[in-house]
Design a protein around this motif. Structure first.
Motif, mmCIF file in Angstrom:
data_model
loop_
_atom_site.group_PDB
_atom_site.id
_atom_site.type_symbol
_atom_site.label_atom_id
_atom_site.label_comp_id
_atom_site.label_asym_id
_atom_site.label_seq_id
_atom_site.Cartn_x
_atom_site.Cartn_y
_atom_site.Cartn_z
ATOM 1 N N THR A 1 0.831 -1.199 0.000
ATOM 2 C CA THR A 1 0.000 0.000 0.000
ATOM 3 C C THR A 1 0.866 1.250 0.000
ATOM 4 O OG1 THR A 1 -1.710 -1.165 1.235
ATOM 5 C CG2 THR A 1 -1.826 1.234 1.248
ATOM 6 N N CYS A 2 1.966 1.217 0.749
ATOM 7 C CA CYS A 2 2.844 2.379 0.881
ATOM 8 C C CYS A 2 4.277 1.963 0.556
ATOM 9 C CB CYS A 2 2.759 2.938 2.298
ATOM 10 S SG CYS A 2 3.798 4.381 2.577
ATOM 11 N N ILE A 3 4.890 2.691 -0.362
ATOM 12 C CA ILE A 3 6.274 2.420 -0.754
ATOM 13 C C ILE A 3 7.102 3.647 -0.384
ATOM 14 C CG2 ILE A 3 7.830 1.923 -2.670
ATOM 15 C CD1 ILE A 3 5.258 0.795 -4.127
ATOM 16 N N ILE A 4 8.024 3.480 0.557
ATOM 17 C CA ILE A 4 8.906 4.580 0.943
ATOM 18 C C ILE A 4 9.991 4.671 -0.132
ATOM 19 C CG2 ILE A 4 10.377 5.555 2.748
ATOM 20 C CD1 ILE A 4 7.393 5.125 3.580
ATOM 21 N N VAL A 5 10.021 5.787 -0.845
ATOM 22 C CA VAL A 5 10.918 5.964 -1.989
ATOM 23 C C VAL A 5 12.268 6.515 -1.550
ATOM 24 C CG1 VAL A 5 11.208 7.171 -4.194
ATOM 25 C CG2 VAL A 5 8.954 6.300 -3.533
ATOM 26 N N SER A 6 12.245 7.511 -0.650
ATOM 27 C CA SER A 6 13.506 8.082 -0.176
ATOM 28 C C SER A 6 13.324 8.709 1.197
ATOM 29 C CB SER A 6 14.055 9.127 -1.161
ATOM 30 O OG SER A 6 13.226 10.267 -1.192
ATOM 31 N N LEU A 7 14.441 8.803 1.893
ATOM 32 C CA LEU A 7 14.507 9.480 3.184
ATOM 33 C C LEU A 7 15.516 10.607 3.041
ATOM 34 C CD1 LEU A 7 14.794 6.315 5.440
ATOM 35 C CD2 LEU A 7 12.778 7.759 5.181
ATOM 36 N N GLY A 8 15.266 11.705 3.716
ATOM 37 C CA GLY A 8 16.184 12.827 3.600
ATOM 38 C C GLY A 8 16.397 13.531 4.922
ATOM 39 N N LEU A 9 17.495 14.269 4.972
ATOM 40 C CA LEU A 9 17.825 15.085 6.133
ATOM 41 C C LEU A 9 18.171 16.478 5.623
ATOM 42 C CD1 LEU A 9 18.374 14.947 9.268
ATOM 43 C CD2 LEU A 9 20.782 14.764 8.644
ATOM 44 N N GLU A 10 17.428 17.472 6.094
ATOM 45 C CA GLU A 10 17.692 18.863 5.747
ATOM 46 C C GLU A 10 18.339 19.539 6.941
ATOM 47 O OE1 GLU A 10 13.849 20.525 4.876
ATOM 48 O OE2 GLU A 10 13.906 19.847 2.794
ATOM 49 N N PHE B 1 7.208 9.269 -0.586
ATOM 50 C CA PHE B 1 6.577 7.954 -0.646
ATOM 51 C C PHE B 1 5.464 7.923 -1.676
ATOM 52 C CE2 PHE B 1 4.519 10.472 2.578
ATOM 53 C CZ PHE B 1 3.168 10.186 2.489
ATOM 54 N N LYS B 2 5.075 6.707 -1.999
ATOM 55 C CA LYS B 2 4.021 6.462 -2.982
ATOM 56 C C LYS B 2 2.963 5.586 -2.324
ATOM 57 C CE LYS B 2 3.357 3.964 -7.291
ATOM 58 N NZ LYS B 2 3.998 3.152 -8.321
ATOM 59 N N VAL B 3 1.702 5.899 -2.571
ATOM 60 C CA VAL B 3 0.585 5.103 -2.059
ATOM 61 C C VAL B 3 -0.102 4.472 -3.264
ATOM 62 C CG1 VAL B 3 -1.618 5.179 -0.815
ATOM 63 C CG2 VAL B 3 0.285 6.632 -0.081
ATOM 64 N N GLN B 4 -0.458 3.202 -3.123
ATOM 65 C CA GLN B 4 -1.119 2.523 -4.240
ATOM 66 C C GLN B 4 -2.174 1.550 -3.735
ATOM 67 O OE1 GLN B 4 1.987 0.545 -6.449
ATOM 68 N NE2 GLN B 4 2.130 -1.126 -4.984
ATOM 69 N N ASN B 5 -3.098 1.246 -4.610
ATOM 70 C CA ASN B 5 -4.127 0.212 -4.455
ATOM 71 C C ASN B 5 -5.273 0.557 -3.514
ATOM 72 O OD1 ASN B 5 -2.691 -1.497 -6.252
ATOM 73 N ND2 ASN B 5 -1.403 -2.167 -4.558
ATOM 74 N N LYS C 1 -0.390 13.385 -9.351
ATOM 75 C CA LYS C 1 0.443 13.473 -8.148
ATOM 76 C C LYS C 1 1.125 12.121 -7.949
ATOM 77 C CE LYS C 1 0.545 15.314 -3.518
ATOM 78 N NZ LYS C 1 1.585 16.269 -3.808
ATOM 79 N N PRO C 2 2.290 11.915 -8.608
ATOM 80 C CA PRO C 2 2.922 10.591 -8.565
ATOM 81 C C PRO C 2 3.569 10.228 -7.228
ATOM 82 C CG PRO C 2 4.154 12.083 -9.997
ATOM 83 C CD PRO C 2 2.940 12.818 -9.548
ATOM 84 N N PHE C 3 3.867 11.219 -6.367
ATOM 85 C CA PHE C 3 4.494 10.959 -5.069
ATOM 86 C C PHE C 3 3.967 11.946 -4.039
ATOM 87 C CE2 PHE C 3 7.680 9.678 -8.207
ATOM 88 C CZ PHE C 3 7.945 8.385 -7.786
ATOM 89 N N TYR C 4 4.142 11.591 -2.776
ATOM 90 C CA TYR C 4 3.924 12.516 -1.670
ATOM 91 C C TYR C 4 5.271 12.781 -1.020
ATOM 92 C CZ TYR C 4 -1.040 11.315 -1.933
ATOM 93 O OH TYR C 4 -2.331 11.114 -2.355
ATOM 94 N N GLU C 5 5.445 13.982 -0.481
ATOM 95 C CA GLU C 5 6.632 14.284 0.314
ATOM 96 C C GLU C 5 6.168 14.957 1.593
ATOM 97 O OE1 GLU C 5 10.792 15.680 -0.963
ATOM 98 O OE2 GLU C 5 9.825 17.514 -0.244
ATOM 99 N N LYS C 6 6.661 14.467 2.698
ATOM 100 C CA LYS C 6 6.292 15.017 4.003
ATOM 101 C C LYS C 6 7.559 15.429 4.731
ATOM 102 C CE LYS C 6 3.652 15.693 7.656
ATOM 103 N NZ LYS C 6 2.647 16.681 7.786
ATOM 104 N N LYS C 7 7.590 16.680 5.191
ATOM 105 C CA LYS C 7 8.716 17.169 5.985
ATOM 106 C C LYS C 7 8.308 17.122 7.452
ATOM 107 C CE LYS C 7 10.691 20.014 2.388
ATOM 108 N NZ LYS C 7 11.336 21.277 2.046
#
Length: 198
Positions: free
Chosen positions: A62-71, A110-114, A149-155
């Motif tokens: 359902t949820c695919i974590i695509v990347s993690l980041g540090l700002e 991340f990406k949400v599907q299905n 909206k192919p991806f979501y990004e949450k800070k």
């Protein structure tokens, strides 16, 4: 081993009286009160009915974590592309540095599907010398991604690294992304060091 959190340390906090709503399919949500303008706007805010689905019917996640980041203020972002093999192992074996007193924040793509993803949370337990600190960040609920909206990004909320000689050193952390149904979408271990300078 002392550096590994107990499973109950990675259990999300609950709100008294909160009950997870009844599961519905995407089609059921789209047909729900089709003549209700306010509900139509709410569904559009979730991304329902905009763009074409990009869900992979052969991938049950359902949820695919695509990347993690540090700002970090005044520094280039550190991004870990989780689509590349071995990245989770690198997070654990090669600590990254945070300067004491630096203001930083994490971000996730991340990406949400299905199906609708309800109540995604990030949990983290950081350990050093047998002491642990648990953190939880609510990320929200999301509809499946579309061509619009192919991806979501949450800070995440900004944090300040501790300062002083006693807090310098290596830390280990265990993190996971979990939803309201207590389904774990990703669990991983990682390390970082707090140093006097970069």
């Amino acid at each position: 081993m002392a550096d590994h959190p107990k499973e109950d340390e990675l259990t999300p906090e609950t709100t008294e009286g909160f009950k997870v709503g009844e599961k519905k399919t995407i089609d059921e949500y789209q047909k729900l009160d089709a003549n209700d303008e306010s509900l139509r706007k709410w569904k559009a805010s979730l991304g329902l009915g905009t763009g074409d689905s990009i869900s992979d019917p052969n991938d049950p996640r359902t949820c695919i974590i695509v990347s993690l980041g540090l700002e970090v203020e005044g520094r280039p972002d550190i991004t870990i592309d989780l689509s590349q093999p071995g990245q989770l192992e690198t997070l654990k074996s090669k600590p990254f540095t945070i300067k004491e007193g630096a203001v930083y924040r994490m971000k996730v793509k991340f990406k949400v599907q299905n199906q609708i993803l309800s109540g995604l949370k990030y949990l983290q337990v950081v350990k050093r010398h047998g002491l642990s600190q648990k953190e939880q960040e609510m990320l929200g609920s999301y509809s499946p991604n579309t061509t619009d909206k192919p991806f979501y990004e949450k800070k995440f909320s900004p944090e300040e690294a501790p300062s002083g000689m006693l807090v310098r050193g290596k830390y280990t952390a265990t993190s996971k992304f979990i939803d309201d149904d207590n389904h774990t979408h990703l669990k991983f271990e990682w390390t970082f060091e707090i140093k006097k300078d970069w």
